[in-house]
Design a protein around this motif. Sequence first.
Motif, PDB file in Angstrom:
ATOM      1  N   UNK A   8      30.658 100.712  34.086  1.00  0.00           N
ATOM      2  CA  UNK A   8      30.171  99.635  33.309  1.00  0.00           C
ATOM      3  C   UNK A   8      28.714 100.190  32.758  1.00  0.00           C
ATOM      4  N   UNK A   9      28.005 100.720  33.554  1.00  0.00           N
ATOM      5  CA  UNK A   9      26.584 101.061  33.374  1.00  0.00           C
ATOM      6  C   UNK A   9      26.519 102.187  32.161  1.00  0.00           C
ATOM      7  N   UNK A  10      27.490 103.211  32.225  1.00  0.00           N
ATOM      8  CA  UNK A  10      27.798 104.163  31.202  1.00  0.00           C
ATOM      9  C   UNK A  10      27.748 103.520  29.757  1.00  0.00           C
ATOM     10  N   UNK A  11      28.596 102.491  29.682  1.00  0.00           N
ATOM     11  CA  UNK A  11      28.687 101.828  28.469  1.00  0.00           C
ATOM     12  C   UNK A  11      27.364 101.059  27.973  1.00  0.00           C
ATOM     13  N   UNK A  12      26.766 100.544  28.947  1.00  0.00           N
ATOM     14  CA  UNK A  12      25.369  99.648  28.666  1.00  0.00           C
ATOM     15  C   UNK A  12      24.419 100.890  28.314  1.00  0.00           C
ATOM     16  N   UNK A  13      24.460 102.066  28.812  1.00  0.00           N
ATOM     17  CA  UNK A  13      23.493 102.955  28.725  1.00  0.00           C
ATOM     18  C   UNK A  13      23.485 103.541  27.215  1.00  0.00           C
ATOM     19  N   UNK A  14      24.846 103.696  26.746  1.00  0.00           N
ATOM     20  CA  UNK A  14      25.048 103.887  25.377  1.00  0.00           C
ATOM     21  C   UNK A  14      24.480 103.009  24.432  1.00  0.00           C
ATOM     22  N   UNK A  15      24.861 101.758  24.857  1.00  0.00           N
ATOM     23  CA  UNK A  15      24.581 100.618  23.777  1.00  0.00           C
ATOM     24  C   UNK A  15      23.025 100.426  23.678  1.00  0.00           C
ATOM     25  N   UNK A  16      22.396 100.546  24.930  1.00  0.00           N
ATOM     26  CA  UNK A  16      21.041 100.513  24.928  1.00  0.00           C
ATOM     27  C   UNK A  16      20.166 101.834  24.033  1.00  0.00           C
TER      28      UNK A  16
END
Length: 292
Positions: free
Chosen positions: A169-177
């Motif tokens: 989940x955090x991987x996706x959020x990191x890319x979006x951020x």
Amino acid sequence: MKQLLISSGNINRTIIIDHTKYVLGSNAMNKYYLKQAVRQYFNKIVSGYREEIGSECYFKIDDSPVDKKNTFFYEVTENYSINDDAKLNTKSLMLKYLGTLYSGIDYMDTLNTLNILIESLSDEVSENAFVQSEFSTCSPKLLTKLVTAHYYEDESYKDEYDLSYEDLIILQLNMIDYIAVHSKKYSYFILFIDIPLITDGIKNKIDEMSKDRVYCLVFSKTVRDIEIENICVEEDYFLDFANEEMVYYILNEKSTNLYTLEDIKNMINEYLKDLSSREHVSLINNLMSYYK
């Protein structure tokens, strides 16, 4: 605070949001219609059925229609596949991340040097060929077409089967951020975070994300340590706790008591505590409680 107006034939919701809104409650049908309305709005294809009946869908921020072309809409889920996303198709999150990464000013000198070398190669080849050749200028977009993408960690590449639930989940959020911070291409970022469990790490990452143009609708069963105004509930009623006047009016209209705003805040806090207490159910204790 912004007002999101989400409306279709099945649902009509006004959500007051600063950065994150947790959508709680057990009304799975209304949650489904809310998600479908936003998905329909950003979907480029209109079915023949919707054309025939004249079905319309609206998504506005502060009464202004959201520009679909300039809005980044993405659904963060636990079903995210690194293997599929690494194919870099048009909907790929990795593709958008890499495109933003290659456009960074830190790489402009290297990209310009690469184009000089390509031009030199073109001239050299043309001197000894019957057919003149001309190479395309190397741009960030072209680079994304040449690259093979992998997610690397600890000097080896990993896929979704190697990552923990939280890490995925955090991987996706990191890319979006990263895209939100480094790209001015998008006017808004509209995110669905639709996952079964909000861990402390995931909540912290959501809170840390850029708040510039980024709006997160988090679909969850329970939450911890969340400000009341960041919560709305889908049950037999829809209540957005950021809209104090609406909550005050509905509760006082339905009750013989006259509640103050302080009473209502206390009631909401107790309601949320009850939700949290249901998160980790003790099956054995529950079974034994039925003994007579």
